[in-house]
Write a protein that holds these residues in place. Structure first.
Motif, PDB file in Angstrom:
ATOM      1  N   TRP A   9       0.867  -1.177   0.000  1.00 15.22           N
ATOM      2  CA  TRP A   9       0.000   0.000   0.000  1.00 15.22           C
ATOM      3  C   TRP A   9       0.896   1.216   0.000  1.00 15.22           C
ATOM      4  O   TRP A   9       1.545   1.514   0.979  1.00 15.22           O
ATOM      5  CB  TRP A   9      -0.863   0.078   1.262  1.00 15.22           C
ATOM      6  N   ILE A 193     -11.474  12.546  -5.252  1.00 18.62           N
ATOM      7  CA  ILE A 193     -10.957  11.307  -4.650  1.00 18.62           C
ATOM      8  C   ILE A 193      -9.641  11.568  -3.910  1.00 18.62           C
ATOM      9  O   ILE A 193      -9.495  11.216  -2.743  1.00 18.62           O
ATOM     10  CB  ILE A 193     -10.798  10.206  -5.721  1.00 18.62           C
ATOM     11  N   ILE A 402      -3.597   4.661  -5.820  1.00 17.49           N
ATOM     12  CA  ILE A 402      -2.811   4.060  -4.740  1.00 17.49           C
ATOM     13  C   ILE A 402      -2.230   2.762  -5.275  1.00 17.49           C
ATOM     14  O   ILE A 402      -2.942   1.935  -5.830  1.00 17.49           O
ATOM     15  CB  ILE A 402      -3.686   3.773  -3.485  1.00 17.49           C
TER      16      ILE A 402
HETATM   17 FE1  SF4 Z   1     -10.854   3.899  -2.895  1.00 21.66          FE
HETATM   18 FE2  SF4 Z   1      -8.332   3.430  -3.664  1.00 21.66          FE
HETATM   19 FE3  SF4 Z   1      -8.781   4.847  -1.519  1.00 21.66          FE
HETATM   20 FE4  SF4 Z   1      -9.265   2.234  -1.473  1.00 21.66          FE
HETATM   21  S1  SF4 Z   1      -7.270   3.215  -1.689  1.00 21.66           S
HETATM   22  S2  SF4 Z   1     -10.570   3.830  -0.645  1.00 21.66           S
HETATM   23  S3  SF4 Z   1     -10.027   1.930  -3.582  1.00 21.66           S
HETATM   24  S4  SF4 Z   1      -9.382   5.413  -3.596  1.00 21.66           S
END
Ligand code: SF4
Length: 479
Positions: A9, A193, A402
């Motif tokens: 991540w 986002i 991500i």
């Molecule tokens: Fe949405 Fe990506 Fe954030 Fe997970 S990491 S909450 S899929 S934007």
């Protein structure tokens, strides 16, 4: 603390911009950008770059490594101009090449432009093919280059109008900081986002991925850039073009859980406070009996403190993190690799020996790190190790900027909770519920993206984006 422990991540970039209204040209904008990028270093450690404008032309310096590795004081002092944009990019192996470093600087019909991007387009493959059909050429695998080509296509328009047209073409997550010789522009995707905020200090204005970068340069937070907004900062002030805001936002909930710095405030929510609240919620949901609560530092710390507060179980520093492992860390020998996570974390034997321990972490990705930490705690004499995770099981990949593990590598996508518990070797394993995740969040559930937990993607993932994601697991070029 996105860099470091959690393999799989990673945030994909941090952006910063500054517009100074000084009459004399100096290196102050470059210095502010340098410090801003320093504050955003957790969002990317692969490369760093600064572009400055002195009103006539744009100069760029970028390279591979941490901000402190790429920029010497002499270099920053030599970057003269009153407008600047900066970028830090995430770390991976396949695409460690300066060609993917940002900002990108290009010349088109109306002059020079520097562009820095955080996010990922879900229709990149179609756009790239369309643009290539009409003669565009690409140097890199970066989504950002697609935006550059679209800007060039709309070159007859003012840059802000070209960006509005781009917004109609591109789909996905993007926070952009763009600079011409005399303007600084910020743009956020219609669902907002990825984060982007505006700050000010006197007459000077700043744009940053996170508010912690504004604090670092002594600027006051003004507001978040709105969904689908293009904000233009020039000698006349700050002007806004509100364009394609959708009916719902989809702020990335993982920014609050893990990616962002705890001292940042994103879309009205303080990250540290949110993590404390989910820690409390986790304590209510698990109701465990133990002697101490410890955190997996740093991203698990706020939630662990919340857990301890709510449960009344004492918080202890049970694991100490080595904070000085950077990108240029010498490749470990086989012996050191076998020691694995010990290079980065070490248990405090006096704190955990003979204790029933609740270990709080923000998430489990592949499970290998958690397994090593549980094992370390046992070796340090812990009588019991209960693992409490301050998020629901991560079961899906992210397509919005991500850099996640492939779904097949996400342990919770492959096993039930008991299977994961056995794998990591804990005495018990507890995840936060989806309800608990939202209960602690101001605002309604529909205003967040939580697709990596529930598979509900706010922007449909096209087949090509899915295929691209698979391919780019080994050749990431997005940002
Ligand atoms: Fe949405 Fe990506 Fe954030 Fe997970 S990491 S909450 S899929 S934007």
């Amino acid at each position: 603390m996105p860099n470091g422990l959690k393999k799989g991540w990673r945030d994909e970039c941090g952006v910063f911009g500054v517009f100074l209204r000084n009459s004399a040209i100096s290196n102050e904008a470059a210095r502010d950008t340098y410090y801003g990028m320093y504050a955003l270093q957790h969002r990317g450690q692969e490369s760093a770059g600064i572009a400055v404008s002195d009103g006539r032309e744009i100069n760029l310096y970028k390279g591979m490594g941490l901000v402190s590795e790429v920029f010497t004081p002499e270099l920053v002092q030599g970057l003269m101009g009153n407008i600047a944009v900066g970028h830090v990019r995430y770390s991976t192996t396949g695409s460690s090449h300066v060609i993917n470093a940002q900002p990108l600087v290009f010349r088109y019909l109306r002059g020079m432009v520097a562009l820095a991007h955080n996010g990922n387009l879900v229709n990149a493959v179609q756009l790239r093919n369309q643009l290539a059909t009409f003669g565009s050429v690409f140097q890199s695998t970066s989504d950002t280059e697609i935006i550059v080509n679209l800007i060039a296509r709309y070159g007859q328009d003012r840059l802000e109008d070209a960006l509005v047209k781009c917004m109609l073409d591109i789909k996905g997550a993007y926070s952009l900081v763009v600079m011409t010789e005399d303007k600084l522009i910020g743009m956020r995707d219609p669902m907002a986002i990825r984060p982007l905020c505006l700050g000010a200090s006197g007459d000077n204005h700043f744009l940053a991925s996170e508010s912690c970068a504004l604090d670092t340069v002594g600027a006051k937070f003004v507001r978040d850039i709105r969904p689908g907004e293009v904000v233009v900062i020039d000698k006349d002030g700050v002007n806004s073009i509100n364009t394609l805001a959708t009916e719902r936002t989809a702020h990335c909930i993982f920014e609050y859980i893990y990616l962002a710095r705890p001292d940042s405030v994103i879309d009205g929510i303080n990250v540290n406070r949110y993590r404390r609240l989910i820690g409390k919620q986790l304590a209510r949901e698990t109701n465990l009996d133990a002697d101490i609560v410890i955190a997996v530092p740093d991203s698990g710390t706020s939630a662990a403190l919340g857990y301890a507060e709510e449960s009344g179980i004492r918080y202890e520093e049970g694991l100490i993190k080595n904070r000085y492992i950077g990108r240029t860390f010498i490749q470990p020998t086989q012996k050191m690799r076998d020691l694995g996570v010990r290079l980065k974390l070490n248990p405090v034997v006096e704190a955990v020996n003979g204790k029933r321990v609740i270990m709080v972490d923000d998430s489990i990705v592949r499970g290998t790190t958690s397994k090593q930490i549980v094992n370390m705690l046992r070796e340090a004499g812990a009588a019991k190790v209960h693992m409490a995770v301050a998020s629901p099981p991560t079961i899906q990949s992210c397509y919005y900027g991500i850099d996640t593990s492939h779904r097949d590598e996400l342990i919770a996508a492959q096993m039930d909770v008991e299977g994961v518990r056995k794998f990591i070797g804990a005495d018990s394993l507890h995840y936060l519920s989806m309800e608990g995740l939202y209960k602690s969040m101001k605002g309604d559930a529909a205003s967040f993206c939580a697709a990596c937990f529930d598979g509900s993607y706010p922007i449909p993932i096209e087949e090509s984006a899915y295929m691209n994601h698979e391919k780019l697991q080994h050749l990431r070029g997005g940002c």
